[in-house]
Design a protein around this motif. Structure first.
Motif, PDB file in Angstrom:
ATOM      1  N   UNK A  69       5.945   9.188  11.950  1.00  0.00           N
ATOM      2  CA  UNK A  69       6.032   9.414  13.301  1.00  0.00           C
ATOM      3  C   UNK A  69       7.297   9.142  13.616  1.00  0.00           C
ATOM      4  N   UNK A  70       7.728   9.884  14.728  1.00  0.00           N
ATOM      5  CA  UNK A  70       9.146   9.762  15.300  1.00  0.00           C
ATOM      6  C   UNK A  70       9.175   9.710  16.804  1.00  0.00           C
ATOM      7  N   UNK A  71      10.138   8.913  17.554  1.00  0.00           N
ATOM      8  CA  UNK A  71       9.919   8.835  18.743  1.00  0.00           C
ATOM      9  C   UNK A  71      11.451   9.005  19.652  1.00  0.00           C
ATOM     10  N   UNK A  72      11.722   9.681  20.917  1.00  0.00           N
ATOM     11  CA  UNK A  72      12.615   9.242  21.497  1.00  0.00           C
ATOM     12  C   UNK A  72      12.407   8.657  22.688  1.00  0.00           C
ATOM     13  N   UNK A  73      13.386   9.054  23.692  1.00  0.00           N
ATOM     14  CA  UNK A  73      12.996   8.155  24.835  1.00  0.00           C
ATOM     15  C   UNK A  73      11.800   8.668  25.855  1.00  0.00           C
ATOM     16  N   UNK A  74      11.583   9.954  25.661  1.00  0.00           N
ATOM     17  CA  UNK A  74      10.478  10.513  26.373  1.00  0.00           C
ATOM     18  C   UNK A  74       9.062  10.858  25.375  1.00  0.00           C
ATOM     19  N   UNK A  75       9.310  11.037  24.232  1.00  0.00           N
ATOM     20  CA  UNK A  75       8.108  11.466  23.550  1.00  0.00           C
ATOM     21  C   UNK A  75       7.834  10.724  22.220  1.00  0.00           C
ATOM     22  N   UNK A  76       6.650  10.357  21.959  1.00  0.00           N
ATOM     23  CA  UNK A  76       6.113   9.868  20.663  1.00  0.00           C
ATOM     24  C   UNK A  76       5.735  11.216  19.854  1.00  0.00           C
ATOM     25  N   UNK A  77       5.998  11.566  18.637  1.00  0.00           N
ATOM     26  CA  UNK A  77       5.356  12.609  17.702  1.00  0.00           C
ATOM     27  C   UNK A  77       4.809  11.853  16.418  1.00  0.00           C
ATOM     28  N   UNK A  78       3.644  12.281  16.301  1.00  0.00           N
ATOM     29  CA  UNK A  78       2.644  11.979  15.089  1.00  0.00           C
ATOM     30  C   UNK A  78       2.573  13.171  14.122  1.00  0.00           C
ATOM     31  N   UNK A  79       2.477  13.040  12.737  1.00  0.00           N
ATOM     32  CA  UNK A  79       2.266  13.883  11.651  1.00  0.00           C
ATOM     33  C   UNK A  79       1.580  13.389  10.864  1.00  0.00           C
ATOM     34  N   UNK A  80       0.638  14.196  10.207  1.00  0.00           N
ATOM     35  CA  UNK A  80      -0.036  13.529   8.796  1.00  0.00           C
ATOM     36  C   UNK A  80      -1.093  14.926   8.354  1.00  0.00           C
ATOM     37  N   UNK A  81      -2.276  14.544   7.797  1.00  0.00           N
ATOM     38  CA  UNK A  81      -2.944  15.150   7.028  1.00  0.00           C
ATOM     39  C   UNK A  81      -4.289  14.943   7.637  1.00  0.00           C
ATOM     40  N   UNK A  82      -5.221  16.078   7.142  1.00  0.00           N
ATOM     41  CA  UNK A  82      -6.696  16.128   7.636  1.00  0.00           C
ATOM     42  C   UNK A  82      -7.634  15.818   6.282  1.00  0.00           C
ATOM     43  N   UNK A  83      -8.604  15.936   6.359  1.00  0.00           N
ATOM     44  CA  UNK A  83      -9.895  15.495   5.363  1.00  0.00           C
ATOM     45  C   UNK A  83      -9.355  16.499   3.841  1.00  0.00           C
ATOM     46  N   UNK A  84      -9.184  17.560   4.120  1.00  0.00           N
ATOM     47  CA  UNK A  84      -9.108  18.382   3.227  1.00  0.00           C
ATOM     48  C   UNK A  84      -7.510  18.368   2.660  1.00  0.00           C
ATOM     49  N   UNK A  85      -7.056  18.747   1.459  1.00  0.00           N
ATOM     50  CA  UNK A  85      -5.913  18.565   1.021  1.00  0.00           C
ATOM     51  C   UNK A  85      -4.749  19.331   1.609  1.00  0.00           C
TER      52      UNK A  85
END
Length: 153
Positions: A69-85
């Motif tokens: 995850x990353x954030x600035x003063x306005x937004x939080x952004x999240x990234x990752x993976x799902x069930x399948x590779x």
């Protein structure tokens, strides 16, 4: 806010369909695939998360995990993976109102493992396979695949 988008974030589940879903439930369906060494990503049509579940069972979902995850003063952004590779997810939250803005899912990108704020309202995400996508937070439908094969994040 649409009940499904709230459930997506709270339950860590999302339909197995290349798409971008907004907090109001509107959904853009994507076509995304590799051609030679290039990843082609384009919008096919507009629908809604409600329409998706009208024709598909709620069990046809991917469970996802946030890897970074990353954030600035306005937004939080999240990234990752799902069930399948091959699944990759990214979602944006408005920090002031603590609400989801949109959720993006690809079933053939590999997990998104890096996020960089290019400007205050544009992010670049990178998957573990090296796929780089630039996403304007306020208009994610204008996302672009970055063709440079070097790591840009």
């Amino acid at each position: 806010m649409n009940k499904y988008i709230k459930n997506i974030i709270e339950d860590y589940t999302y339909p197995i369909i290349k798409s971008l879903t907004y907090s109001n439930g509107d959904m853009l369906i994507f076509d995304g695939h590799k051609v030679n060494d290039n990843y082609i990503l384009r919008i096919l049509c507009k629908s809604s998360i409600d329409s998706y579940f009208q024709y598909n069972e709620e069990s046809y979902i991917s469970h996802f995990s946030v890897l970074t995850s990353e954030e600035n003063s306005e937004y939080s952004i999240f990234a990752g993976e799902g069930s399948w590779g091959n699944d990759g997810i990214v979602f944006a939250m408005d920090k002031e109102y603590e609400k989801p803005l949109w959720f993006f899912f690809l079933d053939n990108s590999n997990p998104f493992v890096k996020i960089r704020f290019e400007t205050a309202d544009v992010i670049v995400i990178q998957s573990s396979s090296g796929l780089n996508i630039r996403i304007p937070i306020d208009s994610p439908e204008n996302l672009k695949v970055i063709r440079d094969r070097k790591s840009v994040v």
